[in-house]
Motif scaffolding. Structure first.
Motif, mmCIF file in Angstrom:
data_model
loop_
_atom_site.group_PDB
_atom_site.id
_atom_site.type_symbol
_atom_site.label_atom_id
_atom_site.label_comp_id
_atom_site.label_asym_id
_atom_site.label_seq_id
_atom_site.Cartn_x
_atom_site.Cartn_y
_atom_site.Cartn_z
ATOM 1 N N SER A 171 -28.759 -16.670 -3.676
ATOM 2 C CA SER A 171 -28.924 -17.257 -2.577
ATOM 3 C C SER A 171 -28.447 -16.760 -1.316
ATOM 4 O O SER A 171 -27.163 -16.175 -1.208
ATOM 5 N N LEU A 172 -28.995 -17.103 -0.078
ATOM 6 C CA LEU A 172 -28.190 -16.798 0.891
ATOM 7 C C LEU A 172 -27.010 -17.602 1.161
ATOM 8 O O LEU A 172 -25.905 -17.085 1.483
ATOM 9 N N ALA A 173 -26.939 -18.652 0.610
ATOM 10 C CA ALA A 173 -25.613 -19.507 0.672
ATOM 11 C C ALA A 173 -24.463 -18.899 -0.180
ATOM 12 O O ALA A 173 -23.473 -18.972 -0.080
ATOM 13 N N GLU A 174 -25.057 -18.663 -1.399
ATOM 14 C CA GLU A 174 -24.179 -17.926 -2.300
ATOM 15 C C GLU A 174 -23.717 -16.518 -1.833
ATOM 16 O O GLU A 174 -22.633 -16.238 -2.066
ATOM 17 N N CYS A 175 -24.722 -15.847 -1.301
ATOM 18 C CA CYS A 175 -23.932 -14.608 -0.285
ATOM 19 C C CYS A 175 -22.833 -14.922 0.640
ATOM 20 O O CYS A 175 -21.818 -14.168 0.569
ATOM 21 N N VAL A 176 -23.046 -15.918 1.378
ATOM 22 C CA VAL A 176 -22.106 -16.279 2.481
ATOM 23 C C VAL A 176 -20.760 -16.675 1.657
ATOM 24 O O VAL A 176 -19.701 -16.195 2.199
ATOM 25 N N ALA A 177 -21.002 -17.520 0.631
ATOM 26 C CA ALA A 177 -19.641 -17.961 0.224
ATOM 27 C C ALA A 177 -18.970 -16.918 -0.531
ATOM 28 O O ALA A 177 -17.651 -16.799 -0.631
ATOM 29 N N ALA A 186 -19.286 -5.672 -0.838
ATOM 30 C CA ALA A 186 -20.137 -5.635 0.264
ATOM 31 C C ALA A 186 -21.284 -6.578 -0.236
ATOM 32 O O ALA A 186 -21.630 -6.837 -1.203
ATOM 33 N N VAL A 187 -21.964 -7.345 1.032
ATOM 34 C CA VAL A 187 -23.086 -8.136 0.969
ATOM 35 C C VAL A 187 -24.005 -7.391 1.947
ATOM 36 O O VAL A 187 -23.842 -6.860 2.831
ATOM 37 N N SER A 188 -25.229 -7.506 1.147
ATOM 38 C CA SER A 188 -26.573 -6.812 2.001
ATOM 39 C C SER A 188 -27.667 -7.918 2.114
ATOM 40 O O SER A 188 -28.171 -8.012 1.239
ATOM 41 N N LEU A 189 -28.135 -7.905 3.473
ATOM 42 C CA LEU A 189 -29.302 -9.251 3.528
ATOM 43 C C LEU A 189 -30.294 -8.379 4.558
ATOM 44 O O LEU A 189 -29.993 -7.663 5.145
ATOM 45 N N GLY A 190 -31.551 -8.899 4.013
ATOM 46 C CA GLY A 190 -32.608 -8.441 4.927
ATOM 47 C C GLY A 190 -33.086 -7.231 4.303
ATOM 48 O O GLY A 190 -33.575 -6.103 5.087
ATOM 49 N N THR A 191 -33.770 -7.269 3.258
ATOM 50 C CA THR A 191 -34.807 -6.234 2.745
ATOM 51 C C THR A 191 -35.704 -6.977 1.758
ATOM 52 O O THR A 191 -35.515 -7.315 0.755
ATOM 53 N N PRO A 192 -37.030 -7.036 2.284
ATOM 54 C CA PRO A 192 -37.405 -6.609 3.669
ATOM 55 C C PRO A 192 -36.622 -7.267 4.846
ATOM 56 O O PRO A 192 -35.758 -8.272 4.654
ATOM 57 N N ALA A 250 -19.133 -13.609 0.215
ATOM 58 C CA ALA A 250 -18.336 -13.224 1.336
ATOM 59 C C ALA A 250 -17.218 -13.412 2.013
ATOM 60 O O ALA A 250 -16.356 -12.841 2.221
ATOM 61 N N ARG A 251 -17.176 -14.938 1.887
ATOM 62 C CA ARG A 251 -16.003 -15.441 2.480
ATOM 63 C C ARG A 251 -14.903 -15.312 1.355
ATOM 64 O O ARG A 251 -13.641 -15.335 1.791
ATOM 65 N N ALA A 252 -15.207 -15.440 0.119
ATOM 66 C CA ALA A 252 -14.066 -15.842 -1.120
ATOM 67 C C ALA A 252 -13.583 -14.323 -1.319
ATOM 68 O O ALA A 252 -12.499 -14.000 -1.865
ATOM 69 N N GLY A 253 -14.322 -13.200 -1.056
ATOM 70 C CA GLY A 253 -13.895 -11.917 -1.368
ATOM 71 C C GLY A 253 -14.233 -11.572 -2.751
ATOM 72 O O GLY A 253 -13.771 -10.764 -3.708
ATOM 73 N N ARG A 254 -15.066 -12.351 -3.570
ATOM 74 C CA ARG A 254 -15.424 -12.071 -4.975
ATOM 75 C C ARG A 254 -16.865 -13.044 -5.023
ATOM 76 O O ARG A 254 -17.320 -13.790 -4.254
ATOM 77 N N PRO A 312 -14.702 -20.416 7.100
ATOM 78 C CA PRO A 312 -13.833 -19.254 7.621
ATOM 79 C C PRO A 312 -14.825 -17.825 7.866
ATOM 80 O O PRO A 312 -15.855 -17.913 7.555
ATOM 81 N N PRO A 313 -14.199 -17.082 8.313
ATOM 82 C CA PRO A 313 -15.027 -15.727 8.581
ATOM 83 C C PRO A 313 -15.153 -15.090 7.071
ATOM 84 O O PRO A 313 -14.616 -15.510 6.255
ATOM 85 N N PHE A 314 -15.916 -13.914 7.235
ATOM 86 C CA PHE A 314 -15.994 -13.058 5.819
ATOM 87 C C PHE A 314 -14.531 -12.711 5.619
ATOM 88 O O PHE A 314 -13.679 -12.226 6.527
ATOM 89 N N ALA A 315 -14.446 -12.080 4.315
ATOM 90 C CA ALA A 315 -13.106 -11.571 3.854
ATOM 91 C C ALA A 315 -13.123 -10.229 4.482
ATOM 92 O O ALA A 315 -13.942 -9.787 4.462
ATOM 93 N N SER A 316 -11.709 -9.785 4.603
ATOM 94 C CA SER A 316 -11.960 -8.339 5.373
ATOM 95 C C SER A 316 -12.068 -7.456 4.375
ATOM 96 O O SER A 316 -12.366 -6.207 4.593
ATOM 97 N N SER A 317 -11.938 -7.899 3.154
ATOM 98 C CA SER A 317 -12.304 -6.945 1.855
ATOM 99 C C SER A 317 -13.732 -6.510 1.558
ATOM 100 O O SER A 317 -14.135 -5.780 0.759
ATOM 101 N N VAL A 318 -14.785 -7.322 2.372
ATOM 102 C CA VAL A 318 -16.095 -7.455 2.006
ATOM 103 C C VAL A 318 -16.890 -7.018 3.326
ATOM 104 O O VAL A 318 -16.660 -7.744 4.329
ATOM 105 N N ASP A 319 -17.693 -5.880 3.113
ATOM 106 C CA ASP A 319 -18.298 -5.489 4.465
ATOM 107 C C ASP A 319 -19.607 -6.313 4.154
ATOM 108 O O ASP A 319 -20.411 -6.260 3.015
ATOM 109 N N VAL A 320 -20.223 -6.870 5.199
ATOM 110 C CA VAL A 320 -21.476 -7.656 5.262
ATOM 111 C C VAL A 320 -22.419 -6.976 6.392
ATOM 112 O O VAL A 320 -22.059 -6.697 7.524
#
Length: 428
Positions: free
Chosen positions: A407-413, A305-311, A415-419, A329-337
């Motif tokens: 970072s935000l970019a690393e979180c997106v990458a 999973a990836v969690s963004l937004g705290t605060p 979530a897409r890669a699934g790792r 691409p979209p987020f990997a199906s194995s990762v909840d965002v």
């Protein structure tokens, strides 16, 4: 000394305490006066606004206290916004709470609204139009909000929590002590970041790392920071980065006020905020990497999973996320965002198409609460990546999971890669 009964009340405050303005006001004044006497305050100070954290359900005591105020006819006498609750009232299917906890959580939220509080349900009220003027006295709860309103906006609040927060809103008074006093707002410590490479400071993930280091070194003391980039929103410093810094410092330590020299309103120069006997600590890139690594407990590249937004995610953060999602691409199906945000920010993000970009990529948006305080993540999730130092600090103990800060970019990458995907080049 603390505990001495030096407190002097005005005639109006004596009337409030005596019950002449109703039993609810008297009940709240008893609490405030008790805290004032314990702190050695000589008087109370009127406040212009409050932000209440007691609307998040932690047990029946808070519910009974708030419902008692409602039954006594209490109404807040100053603007009082509400922190996150235990439910997402806009997206009820996202929270998997126990039915009894969910019911009590809803009753607690309703009780606060019945007191006249504004149901913004956000830990970042400053993103929803609640921005007190510099120098004004307020009663804010929620650690990141306290750090932000003191440091970035320059208003004055001490650390307030459940019970005292809503009591202050009803009475419109707080003890004139702590960070309401000018003498307590000077820095006992200065951190010098001039040796840290500018390229590292220009990466978003550096700012929660700065906060973690600040919390470790300062504890509850006020600190001044030098050697960081330019003017607010002109160069390397943005409100989002100051939000990340303050939220992590308040979690990893007990920081309620910091001064960024040349940026925050009380610190035009270092001399303006440095107290007598203050010490200066030089900071290196190695120090920041060590602080970042304290916020990453996972020893694996696996990711669920990836969690963004705290605060809560801001509109500018939504814009940055939408840019990251524009191609690829979209987020990997194995990762909840999940993206946690406020209703006010979500409305703007919807209007500008940012929210659709998140959903189209496979992400889900949560409002009114946050993923580390309510059961949103699936039970089988073991490792979560986040761009939030606060989330990374609290989630392992709250949820029993491992975290990776990026970072935000690393979180997106990731979530897409699934790792887990992180760029370590800037860190040396």
């Amino acid at each position: 000394m603390p505990g001495d009964d030096t407190l002097v009340l005005t005639a109006e405050e004596e009337s409030m305490l005596a019950g002449e303005q109703g039993p609810a006001t008297a009940m709240c004044m008893r609490l405030i006066v008790g805290v004032a006497r314990a702190n050695g305050a000589e008087r109370l100070v009127p406040i212009e606004s409050a932000h209440a954290d007691g609307c998040l359900y932690h047990g029946v005591a808070g519910l009974e206290f708030t419902q008692r105020l409602v039954s006594l006819g209490a109404r807040v006498r100053v603007r009082t916004t509400l922190n996150v609750g235990s439910l997402d009232l806009l997206h009820p299917g996202l929270v998997r709470a126990d039915p009894e906890v969910a019911e009590n959580g809803r009753r607690l939220m309703d009780a606060h609204v019945a007191l006249g509080c504004e149901p913004i349900w956000s830990c970042a009220p400053y993103q929803s139009g609640h921005r007190p003027a510099a120098g004004s006295h307020v009663a804010w709860a929620e650690s990141n909000a306290i750090a932000f309103v003191n440091s970035v906006l320059g208003a004055r609040t001490d650390r307030y929590g459940d019970f005292i927060d809503i009591a202050a809103g009803v009475a419109g008074r707080v003890p004139y002590s702590g960070l309401h006093l000018q003498r307590n707002r000077t820095a006992a410590l200065a951190l010098d970041f001039s040796a840290v490479p500018a390229a590292l400071l220009d990466d978003d993930v550096a700012w929660p790392a700065i906060g973690a280091l600040l919390g470790e070194l300062a504890g509850t003391r006020v600190a001044a920071l030098t050697g960081l980039p330019g003017d607010l929103n002109d160069g390397g410093v943005t409100e989002d980065r100051l939000k990340a810094l303050g939220a992590t410092a308040a979690s990893a330590g007990g920081v309620a006020l910091f001064h960024l020299v040349g940026v925050t309103p009380e610190a035009p120069t270092l001399d303006a905020v440095l107290g007598p006997g203050a010490t200066t600590v030089p900071v290196t890139a190695h120090d920041l990497r060590r602080a970042r690594d304290r916020l990453s407990s996972a020893g694996t590249t696996s990711l669920e999973a990836v969690s963004l937004g705290t605060p809560h995610f801001s509109l500018s953060e939504f814009a940055a996320l939408a840019r990251e999602l524009r191609e690829g691409p979209p987020f990997a199906s194995s990762v909840d965002v999940f993206v946690s945000t406020s209703r006010a920010v979500l409305a703007e993000a919807e209007a500008r198409g940012y929210a659709d970009a998140v959903r189209d990529a496979g992400g889900r948006i949560l409002t009114d609460t946050c993923t580390y305080v309510t059961p949103v993540l699936r039970d089988e999730i073991r490792t979560v990546m986040t761009n939030s130092g606060k989330w990374a600090w609290y989630a392992p103990a709250n949820l029993g999971i491992d975290t990776v800060l990026g970072s935000l970019a690393e979180c997106v990458a990731s979530a897409r890669a699934g790792r887990v995907v992180r760029d370590e080049r800037l860190w040396g």
